[in-house]
Design a protein around this motif. Structure first.
Motif: not given
Length: 329
Positions: A237-239, A244-248
């Protein structure tokens, strides 16, 4: 770390209290992921032994003068211009950096051992559990071999703060796919790139052989992570994708900070600010970091996580080669 986790640190002892869902089936498992099963079969065939597959007889004289280091046009790290260590002391820089590097490998493998144990518990697929179990044996062997090499070297460094934070983030994570993302896609891919570059000109035959064997294992581990995530991440989902983008992004920042090498500059009595300035601005070191992160960038593209935001973050950190692949999302 997530809310509710309790970390108690006593010198070199860290305890992380985290609750994770343990997922398994009592039914007879059948192979549902042929590529993962093939990796498991390959892992079984390619096990090695630190006692019999490495010749430990080579004598390493830590700190011995290395004449080539003082007469070259480049420092042991990058260019000669701006290097805060005087040319006559480049042998000391060489040895300090080598000790720091292998110490960080050892600390990273210790974290990898814990992260892989988490995967055995939490991944839902039977084939993934089998492969994670084989990787657990790999990680134990890597801890053994780097620990033994550090003893032979006779010198070591504590874990760098950015690597420590990264490994604690992974070990404390309850979501198995983020353990994959942090360990297999980022930490293991970065280690593999370093091993492959350093393996071309090893410090000595012992670490050269260790690098060859560990890199062989790490290549499987990275492939495991890509296979496990590429289909799953197409359905986020977008959330979930934003999390996961912030984790990367945080992970890339931590791993890039590793290469500032504050501990090395402190060991050598160099002004730490001058050392960091050198590592951040020397053209050779910038190119080195970009080469190190190229595997991470490639694999993020394969699993659909080289988003515009991630790409911009990597560019800001000077971690992206000009020809880096475009993200597909």
């Amino acid at each position: 770390m997530s809310a509710g986790e309790d970390t108690v640190d006593h010198a070199d002892l860290t305890t992380i209290d985290v609750t994770v869902p343990v997922t398994f089936s009592w039914q007879q498992p059948t192979s549902t992921a042929p590529q993962l099963r093939a990796l498991y079969e390959k892992a079984k065939r390619m096990q090695w032994d630190a006692d019999t597959d490495i010749d430990w007889s080579y004598e390493i004289n830590f700190g011995e003068p290395l004449p080539a280091m003082t007469s070259g046009s480049r420092s042991p790290l990058g260019g000669a211009d701006g290097c805060p260590v005087p040319r006559p002391l480049w042998s000391d820089l060489h040895w300090a950096h080598h000790s720091w590097s292998v110490s960080q490998f050892l600390h990273g493998e210790r974290g990898g051992l814990l992260g892989t144990a988490r995967l055995v518990e939490t991944v839902p697929d039977a084939d993934a559990k089998l492969y994670a179990a084989s990787q657990l044996a790999d990680e134990a062997r890597h801890v053994e071999v780097y620990g033994r090499y550090v003893e032979v070297l006779g010198d070591s460094f504590p874990i760098s703060p950015p690597l420590r934070t990264m490994m604690e983030n992974i070990v404390s994570e309850s979501r198995w796919d983020i353990v994959y993302l942090g360990m297999q896609i980022i930490v293991e891919a970065l280690a593999l790139a370093i091993f492959r570059l350093e393996g071309k000109a090893p410090q000595n035959p012992v670490i050269g052989r260790i690098t060859e064997l560990v890199a062989r294992d790490e290549a499987r581990h990275v492939a495991f992570g890509v296979l496990a995530l590429k289909d799953l991440y197409g359905e986020l989902s977008s959330r979930e994708r934003a999390e996961r983008e912030e984790f990367v992004k945080e992970s890339a920042l931590l791993m890039a900070r590793r290469f500032r090498m504050e501990e090395v500059w402190e060991r050598l009595g160099v002004d730490v600010t001058a050392g960091i300035t050198y590592t951040l601005n020397d053209p050779f070191m910038i190119q080195f970091r970009q080469a190190m992160f190229s595997k991470i960038v490639s694999n993020l593209g394969k699993i659909g996580m080289l988003t515009p935001g991630v790409r911009a973050h990597f560019e800001e950190l000077q971690l992206l080669r000009t020809a880096a692949p475009r993200g597909d999302r």
